[in-house]
Design an enzyme around this catalytic site. Structure first.
Site, PDB file in Angstrom:
ATOM      1  N   ASP A   1     -78.412  23.424 -29.984  1.00 25.72           N
ATOM      2  CA  ASP A   1     -78.045  22.603 -29.846  1.00 25.72           C
ATOM      3  C   ASP A   1     -76.491  22.942 -29.734  1.00 25.72           C
ATOM      4  O   ASP A   1     -75.262  22.462 -29.730  1.00 25.72           O
ATOM      5  CB  ASP A   1     -78.260  22.103 -30.991  1.00 25.72           C
ATOM      6  CG  ASP A   1     -79.160  20.753 -29.450  1.00 25.72           C
ATOM      7  OD1 ASP A   1     -78.870  20.453 -28.519  1.00 25.72           O
ATOM      8  OD2 ASP A   1     -80.493  20.654 -30.091  1.00 25.72           O
TER       9      ASP A   1
ATOM     10  N   ILE B   1     -74.490  23.310 -27.746  1.00 20.59           N
ATOM     11  CA  ILE B   1     -74.819  23.331 -25.972  1.00 20.59           C
ATOM     12  C   ILE B   1     -73.647  22.328 -26.460  1.00 20.59           C
ATOM     13  O   ILE B   1     -74.062  21.082 -27.146  1.00 20.59           O
ATOM     14  CB  ILE B   1     -75.942  22.671 -25.973  1.00 20.59           C
ATOM     15  CG1 ILE B   1     -77.046  23.692 -25.786  1.00 20.59           C
ATOM     16  CG2 ILE B   1     -76.097  22.083 -24.290  1.00 20.59           C
ATOM     17  CD1 ILE B   1     -78.695  23.442 -25.270  1.00 20.59           C
TER      18      ILE B   1
ATOM     19  N   HIS C   1     -72.742  11.850  -8.642  1.00 20.58           N
ATOM     20  CA  HIS C   1     -72.363  11.483  -6.778  1.00 20.58           C
ATOM     21  C   HIS C   1     -70.569  12.064  -6.638  1.00 20.58           C
ATOM     22  O   HIS C   1     -70.183  12.294  -7.382  1.00 20.58           O
ATOM     23  CB  HIS C   1     -72.034  10.424  -6.984  1.00 20.58           C
ATOM     24  CG  HIS C   1     -73.513   9.096  -6.985  1.00 20.58           C
ATOM     25  ND1 HIS C   1     -74.331   9.564  -5.584  1.00 20.58           N
ATOM     26  CD2 HIS C   1     -73.844   8.649  -7.667  1.00 20.58           C
ATOM     27  CE1 HIS C   1     -75.359   8.947  -6.510  1.00 20.58           C
ATOM     28  NE2 HIS C   1     -74.818   8.328  -7.654  1.00 20.58           N
TER      29      HIS C   1
ATOM     30  N   CYS D   1     -73.460  15.639  -3.589  1.00 23.39           N
ATOM     31  CA  CYS D   1     -73.638  15.632  -1.922  1.00 23.39           C
ATOM     32  C   CYS D   1     -72.464  16.657  -2.192  1.00 23.39           C
ATOM     33  O   CYS D   1     -71.156  16.599  -2.643  1.00 23.39           O
ATOM     34  CB  CYS D   1     -73.176  14.470  -1.491  1.00 23.39           C
ATOM     35  SG  CYS D   1     -74.891  12.849  -1.801  1.00 23.39           S
TER      36      CYS D   1
ATOM     37  N   SER E   1     -76.701  15.990  -0.991  1.00 24.42           N
ATOM     38  CA  SER E   1     -78.083  16.735  -1.131  1.00 24.42           C
ATOM     39  C   SER E   1     -79.182  15.415  -1.732  1.00 24.42           C
ATOM     40  O   SER E   1     -78.552  14.282  -2.087  1.00 24.42           O
ATOM     41  CB  SER E   1     -78.134  16.937  -2.804  1.00 24.42           C
ATOM     42  OG  SER E   1     -76.727  17.951  -2.725  1.00 24.42           O
TER      43      SER E   1
END
Length: 326
Positions: free
Chosen positions: A74, A77, A159, A201, A227
């Site tokens: 972690d 990350i 999106h 997408c 997608s």
């Protein structure tokens, strides 16, 4: 960089390898020198909020679960999630996020460390994380402390459209902004190699503008393609994962830290017959053949001390005493 008795890791390795017979040097040690990186980082980003975007949170948590299982801690990350589905009042299983039918895998788990949550997930903060241009008050846990020997996995989901990715349904990051951020990273020596993966997408459009070296990129769809999501869960009532990430996760679930899987195999996990969209790949900026790059170069974690110890052990019986020992 970790060192012993004033020597850098590379200096120690050089002395040890020279004093050992080449035939005795383990293949994974050669692979270490070939890849040239000493540490791994991951920047995992969900840019969508609201309950109907549950699948995007499940996407990013699925990748998070995989890289932690394969060895990235972690502390290395950076996890950015625009909404908290685990605590959403619509969630029939509080403190849980599932990515498959029958609620078999809880990708939220018991020890998730979210570094940027909710309205902290902005274009500005994401670019600041990549480039290191953060306020002095920013805690270490929210910083990407990479260097010129770092391999970095950057995964994004949300999106998007032709040349942009939406953040929070209120702003957009353009493909040019993203490309320039990676170039800043290159000039500031903040990475050795980057693997960029995006599920949205028209995903391909987000990496067509890249111009910095040593970046391998892939996305869930070509320009002009959408997608698609994979399946719903009747109890949750919404789509719970996207098709591309679903098949990536299915592949990663077969991988162990000592597996021989390659990045080339990962790039082929979702053919159009199952993804419906066409997975896009860009390799021209990357200096190695993906079919010869271990998957763990980006999804795992290097262990310098263990490799060092193996080389030392190879030459323990050297009577001339040429090897440098701890």
């Amino acid at each position: 960089m970790l060192g012993f008795c004033g020597f850098s890791v590379f200096a120690v390795f050089a002395v040890c390898v020279c004093s050992a017979h080449e035939s005795d040097v383990d293949s994974k040690v050669r692979e270490f020198f070939k890849s040239g990186h000493t540490n791994n980082w991951a920047v995992l980003v969900d840019t969508s909020r609201f309950w109907f975007n549950y699948r995007h949170i499940a996407n990013v948590l699925s990748i998070y679960r995989s890289v932690k299982r394969l060895g990235i801690p972690d502390s290395q990350i950076i996890l950015m999630i625009a909404d908290d589905m685990a605590c959403n009042p619509r969630n029939p299983r509080p403190a849980s996020v599932f990515n498959n039918a029958n609620q078999q895998i809880n990708v939220y788990g018991d020890d998730v460390e979210v570094d940027y949550r909710g309205y902290e997930v902005t274009v500005e903060n994401f670019i600041r994380v990549l480039t290191g241009r953060l306020p002095a008050s920013t805690p270490r846990s929210k910083r990407l402390l990479s260097d010129e020997r770092s391999n970095i996995l950057v995964y994004m989901t949300g999106h998007g459209g032709d040349g942009f990715l939406k953040f929070q349904d209120s702003e957009e990051m353009s493909s040019i902004e993203l490309a320039d951020a990676f170039e800043q990273m290159h000039q500031k020596k903040r990475y050795h190699e980057v693997f960029f993966m995006i599920d949205t997408c028209q995903a391909q459009s987000m990496f067509l503008r890249f111009y910095s070296p040593n970046i391998l990129a892939t996305g869930s769809s070509h320009v002009g393609e959408d997608s698609l999501s994979h399946h719903t869960d009747p109890a949750i009532g919404v789509f719970i994962i996207d098709r591309y990430t679903y098949y990536v996760l299915e592949f990663l679930e077969q991988v162990r830290s000592d597996s021989n899987h390659t990045m080339g195999q990962l790039l082929k996990v979702c053919p159009k017959s199952v993804c419906i969209s066409t997975v896009a790949v860009r390799t021209d900026l990357f200096g190695r053949n993906p079919d010869q790059v271990p998957l763990t170069d980006f999804f795992g974690s290097v262990r310098n001390v263990e490799i060092y110890d193996e080389i030392i052990n190879l030459d323990e019986d050297d009577k001339e005493g040429n090897s440098l020992k701890i």
